[in-house]
Design an enzyme around this catalytic site. Sequence first.
Site, PDB file in Angstrom:
ATOM      1  N   GLU A 321      18.056  -0.905  51.559  1.00 23.73           N
ATOM      2  CA  GLU A 321      17.217   0.124  50.938  1.00 23.73           C
ATOM      3  C   GLU A 321      16.036   0.462  51.852  1.00 23.73           C
ATOM      4  O   GLU A 321      15.516   1.570  51.839  1.00 23.73           O
ATOM      5  CB  GLU A 321      16.720  -0.356  49.561  1.00 23.73           C
ATOM      6  CG  GLU A 321      16.354   0.773  48.624  1.00 23.73           C
ATOM      7  CD  GLU A 321      16.148   0.326  47.184  1.00 23.73           C
ATOM      8  OE1 GLU A 321      17.017   0.619  46.346  1.00 23.73           O
ATOM      9  OE2 GLU A 321      15.122  -0.319  46.885  1.00 23.73           O
ATOM     10  N   HIS A 350      37.428 -19.815  54.182  1.00 21.24           N
ATOM     11  CA  HIS A 350      38.749 -19.740  53.567  1.00 21.24           C
ATOM     12  C   HIS A 350      38.954 -18.363  52.938  1.00 21.24           C
ATOM     13  O   HIS A 350      39.770 -18.203  52.040  1.00 21.24           O
ATOM     14  CB  HIS A 350      38.893 -20.862  52.540  1.00 21.24           C
ATOM     15  CG  HIS A 350      38.708 -22.200  53.171  1.00 21.24           C
ATOM     16  ND1 HIS A 350      39.755 -22.890  53.751  1.00 21.24           N
ATOM     17  CD2 HIS A 350      37.599 -22.934  53.391  1.00 21.24           C
ATOM     18  CE1 HIS A 350      39.282 -24.025  54.272  1.00 21.24           C
ATOM     19  NE2 HIS A 350      37.978 -24.069  54.073  1.00 21.24           N
ATOM     20  N   LYS A 454      19.766   9.004  41.025  1.00 23.44           N
ATOM     21  CA  LYS A 454      19.237   8.987  39.655  1.00 23.44           C
ATOM     22  C   LYS A 454      19.272  10.393  39.060  1.00 23.44           C
ATOM     23  O   LYS A 454      19.614  10.588  37.908  1.00 23.44           O
ATOM     24  CB  LYS A 454      17.784   8.491  39.659  1.00 23.44           C
ATOM     25  CG  LYS A 454      17.642   6.982  39.830  1.00 23.44           C
ATOM     26  CD  LYS A 454      16.169   6.596  39.761  1.00 23.44           C
ATOM     27  CE  LYS A 454      15.960   5.140  40.151  1.00 23.44           C
ATOM     28  NZ  LYS A 454      14.547   4.808  40.346  1.00 23.44           N
TER      29      LYS A 454
HETATM   30  O1  LIG Z   1      11.303  -1.666  38.795  1.00 20.67           O
HETATM   31  P1  LIG Z   1      11.922  -0.326  38.613  1.00 20.67           P
HETATM   32  O2  LIG Z   1      10.918   0.782  38.703  1.00 20.67           O
HETATM   33  O3  LIG Z   1      12.680  -0.273  37.322  1.00 20.67           O
HETATM   34  O4  LIG Z   1      12.919  -0.058  39.781  1.00 20.67           O
HETATM   35  C1  LIG Z   1      14.041  -0.874  40.005  1.00 20.67           C
HETATM   36  C2  LIG Z   1      14.669  -0.560  41.325  1.00 20.67           C
HETATM   37  O5  LIG Z   1      15.043   0.793  41.388  1.00 20.67           O
HETATM   38  C3  LIG Z   1      14.781   1.311  42.684  1.00 20.67           C
HETATM   39  O6  LIG Z   1      13.683   2.158  42.585  1.00 20.67           O
HETATM   40  C4  LIG Z   1      15.882   2.102  43.216  1.00 20.67           C
HETATM   41  O7  LIG Z   1      17.038   1.342  43.259  1.00 20.67           O
HETATM   42  C5  LIG Z   1      14.469   0.082  43.522  1.00 20.67           C
HETATM   43  O8  LIG Z   1      13.735   0.380  44.633  1.00 20.67           O
HETATM   44  C6  LIG Z   1      13.807  -0.768  42.525  1.00 20.67           C
HETATM   45  O9  LIG Z   1      13.759  -2.089  42.952  1.00 20.67           O
END
Ligand SMILES: O=P(O)(O)OC[C@H]1O[C@](O)(CO)[C@@H](O)[C@@H]1O
Length: 531
Positions: A321, A350, A454
């Site tokens: 990330e 293995h 998202k």
């Molecule tokens: O703590 P939050 O805001 O729920 O985010 C959870 C995760 O989602 C992200 O924003 C995207 O995967 C990560 O960087 C973060 O760790």
Amino acid sequence: MTSKKLWQRYQDWLYFHDGLGFYLDISRMFFDDELIAKLEPKFNKAFLDMAALEAGALANPDENRMVGHYWLRNPDLAPPQFKKEIETTLIHIDDFVRRVHHGIIHPPYEPQFTDIISIGIGGSALGPQFVADAIGPDIPPLNLHFIDNTDPAGIDRILTRLKDRLKTTLVIVISKSGGTSETRNGMLEVKHAYNELGLHFPDYAVALTMDGSKMDEEEQCDRWLAKLPIFDWVGGRTSELSSVGLLSAALIGIDIKSMLEGAKIMDQATRIPELKNNPAALLALSWYAAGDGKGEKDMVILPYKDSLLLFSRYLQQLVMESLGKEFDLDGNIVHQGITVYGNKGSTDQHAYVQQLREGVGNFFATFIEVLEDRQGPSIEIEPDAMSGDFLFGCLQGTREALYENGRASLTITLERVDAINIGALIALYERAVGLYASLINVNAYHQPGVEAGKKAATQFLALQQLIVKVLRETPEPLSLESLAEKVHTPDQVETVYKIVRHMAINHRGLILQGDLHKPCEILVSYRTESA
Ligand SMILES: O=P(O)(O)OC[C@H]1O[C@](O)(CO)[C@@H](O)[C@@H]1O
């Protein structure tokens, strides 16, 4: 290279940290003096970037944010306005944990909490999971369970296992942004389970989130059993040593002060602006050498210790990330990143080590060796040979076999897996990622690609809602094409098909008629009350 020369190279490049009893050997990585000379100016810049970051620069320019995870283990380094809140949060964690352990804080109708459900995802889950698995006691004061997904069956599994113990279960909901749907869903599902039992959820719930986040406001977290802050200047994937990781770790009996101390010691070691005396810089050099600064080789993490199994999953987010970026800091398209995967040795010998030795050479290995086999005596399996000697032999043998076939590796050696060393390991990789990001000129502290995913998921759900609305209003069955027309997405028939197929199998009132082998012939309708 002759074995004599190799032995010399080993000694020339071996890093040892006295206080931690920590070794890093990069002698089996393929780099030469020419590369070191080429990287020298880049490293000088990386050290300066890092010093500026620690001094409070806006090191995450896209989000206009400071990057302060190093302050968490040494609040004296933090800008004065943050020092106080770091220290106060640690005191709150300490106090809360002590009162839970002594039954001063307890569930409404029971004398003691017995279990914890930790709800969070990504950086709000991977660190706590790794640490609990690595150094959680075998018989903890509270049993820790995780909900780190919006998978209904996964949630049911945890709730079913807890069954009657739900009434003595503390729920920690972790979301920095407070707007992550997987975490929100997990929280609402668990809340529903408490409601079903006639239990008042806020009496069992602890919120870890930013002040004023969506979750904070919607759920009125101030009315929960407790609320602790996640600071704006701590990124999810570097939050293990903030309240995110420390609360659950302390609750299950992990010595969090030692974890912070280990990180602080490693921070001091990785602050030194000299390549050979800085283990994080040596890691960054190794990664650069392996993949030509373009991530051309995957990072395979092979800890020869069961308790470090989850380290690769934790690193996967931290590295991928942070480094997996389309643009560099100057706006050029670079498609950077390093792929991380792994599991544990000797188990993996293995499984996929066959390919590592003989197949595609698209990786470099990171061996993690732990010198202490176990606490307590070992039996002899063969004369003068215990199980731990076999494990040791497997690691050394694999390292050698890979090298013989031209496959690079580096080896981290720890004395034992304990709170100090786990803190140090976390700090080591946090710094290595930061330095490497400077070498390749990317912002390690944002995640624009995740935001895009998202957004797409939100659009998908909006489309689903529209499909249901249209079907409810349409008495006659529709073909997928005409349904797609009616929901204004004529070019997304495949998506429409997948939505209705998913809803039909989950008894959501949709009926599919026709031959399921031929989606184009399917008719879809909504089941009316009388149908
Ligand atoms: O703590 P939050 O805001 O729920 O985010 C959870 C995760 O989602 C992200 O924003 C995207 O995967 C990560 O960087 C973060 O760790």
